[in-house]
Each structure stands twice: as structure tokens, then as C-alpha cells.
Design a protein around this motif. Structure first.
Motif, PDB file in Angstrom:
ATOM      1  N   ILE A  21      15.664  -3.525   5.414  1.00  0.00           N
ATOM      2  CA  ILE A  21      15.487  -3.858   3.884  1.00  0.00           C
ATOM      3  C   ILE A  21      13.863  -3.528   3.559  1.00  0.00           C
ATOM      4  O   ILE A  21      13.708  -2.862   2.642  1.00  0.00           O
ATOM      5  N   ALA A  25      12.503  -0.771   0.951  1.00  0.00           N
ATOM      6  CA  ALA A  25      11.649  -1.352  -0.357  1.00  0.00           C
ATOM      7  C   ALA A  25      10.330  -0.500  -0.208  1.00  0.00           C
ATOM      8  O   ALA A  25       9.884  -0.144  -1.494  1.00  0.00           O
ATOM      9  N   ILE A  28      10.957   3.072  -1.570  1.00  0.00           N
ATOM     10  CA  ILE A  28      11.294   3.002  -2.800  1.00  0.00           C
ATOM     11  C   ILE A  28       9.892   3.078  -3.445  1.00  0.00           C
ATOM     12  O   ILE A  28       9.662   3.913  -4.454  1.00  0.00           O
ATOM     13  N   ILE A  29       8.987   2.136  -3.207  1.00  0.00           N
ATOM     14  CA  ILE A  29       7.581   1.954  -3.767  1.00  0.00           C
ATOM     15  C   ILE A  29       6.751   3.341  -3.500  1.00  0.00           C
ATOM     16  O   ILE A  29       6.291   3.706  -4.581  1.00  0.00           O
TER      17      ILE A  29
END
Length: 118
Positions: A21, A25, A28-29
């Protein structure tokens, strides 16, 4: 699941899932930040390319703007300065070549030196 009896395999599954996870994340950032680059700097690239097309390289032609009279005055001044510094008459000194040395000193440093000399 996370009561008193947590097995090693369950802990590893939770660890791997949590790390997944976190990496997802971060990925994605990273894509969001790259998206900002494409959104905000897209116009600048077009402008730069258009400007490069419009700008034609100019041939650098050295301009000789030094007058002969100025050279003679400059030679006279330099000869007088040398004569004064070595305490000899100016007639004994011949200035054959004057070469300008490019300045690498910033303007504020030169101004400071001139201020100290005066």
C-alpha cells in the motif's frame, strides 16, 4: 485476526500488504508530480521551441571601434605611468604592445577597489 495468537505467516502477510500500500501510494504521488510537470511546463516548451526557430544565429563580427587617436592617448598615458613608477624619463620607454586583459572581477569588487584608491 490480530488477537493474542498471531502467527508469523499472518504477520508477514500484513507487513507485505502494508508495504504494498505504501509503495502504491508513493507511485501514485510520483505520477501526480510528473503530471504537474506536463501540465504547467507544457506551454514553456512550445514557446522555447518557437523562439529557437525564430532566432537565427548571427555571425559574430569583431567590431574595431578603437580610434587611432584614442590609442595614441592611451599609449601616452601608459608610458607616463610606467615612467613615473620606475623613475625614468618617458623618452627611454617604448610601448610596443598593449593588450587588454579581460576582467573577471565583479563590478562591485572593482567599485570597492576604486573607492579604496580614492
Amino acid at each position: 485476526m490480530l488477537g493474542d495468537k498471531v502467527t508469523l505467516s499472518q504477520a508477514l502477510i500484513v507487513t507485505v500488504f502494508s508495504m504494498g500500500i505504501v509503495f502504491l501510494a508513493l507511485l501514485i504521488i510520483s505520477y501526480i508530480i510528473d503530471g504537474f510537470r506536463f501540465i504547467f511546463y507544457k506551454d514553456n516548451k512550445k514557446v522555447d521551441k518557437e523562439q529557437k526557430k525564430d532566432i537565427k544565429p548571427e555571425k559574430s563580427v569583431p567590431k574595431e571601434t578603437i580610434n587611432e587617436e584614442d590609442d595614441e592617448e592611451l599609449i601616452a598615458v601608459i608610458t607616463a605611468a610606467i615612467a613615473a613608477s620606475i623613475s625614468r624619463p618617458a623618452s627611454e620607454i617604448k610601448v610596443r604592445n598593449i593588450r587588454r586583459i579581460p576582467t573577471k572581477t565583479p563590478i562591485w569588487a572593482r567599485a570597492g577597489r576604486l573607492k579604496q584608491m580614492n
